[in-house]
Design a protein around this motif. Structure first.
Motif, short mmCIF file in Angstrom:
data_model
loop_
_atom_site.label_atom_id
_atom_site.label_comp_id
_atom_site.label_asym_id
_atom_site.label_seq_id
_atom_site.Cartn_x
_atom_site.Cartn_y
_atom_site.Cartn_z
N GLU A 161 39.65 -7.20 184.04
CA GLU A 161 40.22 -7.55 182.74
C GLU A 161 39.22 -7.29 181.62
N TRP A 162 37.95 -7.61 181.88
CA TRP A 162 36.92 -7.39 180.86
C TRP A 162 36.76 -5.90 180.57
N MET A 163 36.72 -5.06 181.62
CA MET A 163 36.56 -3.63 181.42
C MET A 163 37.77 -3.04 180.69
N ALA A 164 38.95 -3.57 180.99
CA ALA A 164 40.15 -3.11 180.28
C ALA A 164 40.05 -3.47 178.80
N TRP A 165 39.50 -4.67 178.51
CA TRP A 165 39.34 -5.08 177.11
C TRP A 165 38.32 -4.21 176.41
N VAL A 166 37.23 -3.86 177.08
CA VAL A 166 36.18 -3.04 176.47
C VAL A 166 36.75 -1.73 175.93
N THR A 167 37.72 -1.14 176.65
CA THR A 167 38.29 0.14 176.21
C THR A 167 39.55 -0.03 175.36
N SER A 168 39.93 -1.29 175.06
CA SER A 168 41.06 -1.54 174.17
C SER A 168 40.61 -1.35 172.72
N ASP A 169 41.57 -1.36 171.79
CA ASP A 169 41.21 -1.21 170.38
C ASP A 169 40.26 -2.30 169.92
N ASP A 170 40.54 -3.56 170.31
CA ASP A 170 39.66 -4.66 169.93
C ASP A 170 38.28 -4.51 170.56
N GLY A 171 38.24 -4.12 171.82
CA GLY A 171 36.97 -3.95 172.51
C GLY A 171 36.13 -2.85 171.88
N LYS A 172 36.76 -1.75 171.54
CA LYS A 172 36.03 -0.65 170.92
C LYS A 172 35.54 -1.05 169.53
N LEU A 173 36.38 -1.78 168.78
CA LEU A 173 35.95 -2.25 167.47
C LEU A 173 34.75 -3.18 167.59
N PHE A 174 34.80 -4.08 168.56
CA PHE A 174 33.69 -5.02 168.78
C PHE A 174 32.39 -4.26 169.04
N HIS A 175 32.41 -3.30 169.97
CA HIS A 175 31.19 -2.58 170.32
C HIS A 175 30.74 -1.65 169.19
N ARG A 176 31.70 -1.10 168.43
CA ARG A 176 31.31 -0.27 167.29
C ARG A 176 30.58 -1.10 166.24
N LEU A 177 31.14 -2.24 165.91
CA LEU A 177 30.52 -3.11 164.90
C LEU A 177 29.19 -3.66 165.39
N ALA A 178 29.11 -4.02 166.67
CA ALA A 178 27.85 -4.53 167.22
C ALA A 178 26.78 -3.45 167.21
N ALA A 179 27.15 -2.23 167.61
CA ALA A 179 26.19 -1.13 167.61
C ALA A 179 25.68 -0.86 166.19
N ASP A 180 26.58 -0.87 165.22
CA ASP A 180 26.17 -0.64 163.84
C ASP A 180 25.28 -1.78 163.33
N SER A 181 25.54 -3.00 163.79
CA SER A 181 24.70 -4.14 163.39
C SER A 181 23.30 -4.02 163.95
N TRP A 182 23.19 -3.53 165.19
CA TRP A 182 21.86 -3.31 165.76
C TRP A 182 21.14 -2.16 165.05
N ALA A 183 21.90 -1.15 164.62
CA ALA A 183 21.30 -0.07 163.85
C ALA A 183 20.73 -0.61 162.54
N ALA A 184 21.46 -1.52 161.89
CA ALA A 184 20.97 -2.13 160.65
C ALA A 184 19.70 -2.93 160.90
N ALA A 185 19.64 -3.61 162.05
CA ALA A 185 18.43 -4.36 162.40
C ALA A 185 17.26 -3.41 162.62
N ALA A 186 17.54 -2.25 163.21
CA ALA A 186 16.48 -1.26 163.44
C ALA A 186 15.96 -0.71 162.12
N VAL A 187 16.86 -0.44 161.18
CA VAL A 187 16.45 0.04 159.86
C VAL A 187 15.60 -1.01 159.16
N ALA A 188 16.01 -2.27 159.26
CA ALA A 188 15.23 -3.36 158.65
C ALA A 188 13.84 -3.47 159.26
N ASP A 189 13.72 -3.00 160.52
CA ASP A 189 12.43 -3.04 161.21
C ASP A 189 11.62 -1.77 160.96
N GLY A 190 12.15 -0.85 160.15
CA GLY A 190 11.40 0.34 159.77
C GLY A 190 11.90 1.64 160.37
#
Length: 210
Positions: A161-190
């Motif tokens: 069920e979790w893997m099915a959610w990961v590839t759902s629209d909500d799951g993809k949105l979650f990982h996209r936003l999380a990935a972009d948030s970590w990118a912002a943290a990396a930029v803040a770190d230089g």
């Protein structure tokens, strides 16, 4: 499940460095305030039957000096335990050893959960994925914790069920936003913004299959 965008905005992510005997380690810190008291949250993050409700099934001796094993994931040794404030452990996976520390502290009517993960990361691995390599997994853990605390009677999703959610629209949105948030943290770190964006894209693809 709780709202994806609300969850992403409720989490704080930072990066840094720590000098260890073996050299410099990269440090990722992720935190969120949960609407429960510190004693309850301590039980949620330390008792095997409750960890399994929001993270992964775990076996072993969950006490200082004890060894733990997460089903299909990391294992290690619990190095310190200071109930109900913190514990630390090795994080051993894929032949590599890193370290984690979980800290709990009162925050208004709730409790701040803060997880710090530090590791020696090869330059080529960091250049490819940056903080998303482990950060997206920890984001998933905090998301699971938030879902569990919002409805403790709900059954834990199966791995299928979790893997099915990961590839759902909500799951993809979650990982996209999380990935972009970590990118912002990396930029803040230089980190260079273009390099950080590439890390986010590759991390997102690795977690969601594209």
């Amino acid at each position: 499940m709780i709202d994806v965008k609300q969850q992403i905005s409720s989490v704080r992510r930072t990066l840094g460095r720590r000098t260890l005997e073996a050299g410099e380690a990269r440090v990722s810190t992720i935190s969120q305030v949960y609407d429960t008291d510190i004693d309850d949250l301590w039980e949620v993050v330390t008792r095997p039957e409750r960890i399994a409700r929001w993270f992964l099934p775990v076996t072993g001796e969950l006490k200082e000096g004890g060894h733990y094993q997460l089903e299909g994931n990391a294992g290690g040794t619990i190095t310190t335990c200071d109930k109900p404030s913190s514990y630390a452990a090795t994080w051993e996976y894929g032949g590599e050893v890193s370290w984690i520390e979980v800290r709990l502290s009162p925050s208004g009517p709730g409790t701040l959960f803060e997880l710090e993960h530090w590791a020696h990361v090869k330059d080529e691995w960091w250049e490819q994925f940056g903080p998303t390599a482990t950060g997206l997994g920890w984001d998933g853990g905090l998301f699971g914790l938030a879902n569990y605390l919002s409805d403790r009677s709900a059954p834990r999703p199966t791995m299928e069920e979790w893997m099915a959610w990961v590839t759902s629209d909500d799951g993809k949105l979650f990982h996209r936003l999380a990935a972009d948030s970590w990118a912002a943290a990396a930029v803040a770190d230089g980190e260079d913004p273009a390099a950080a964006a590439g890390m986010a894209d590759r991390g997102y693809a690795a977690y969601t299959g594209g």
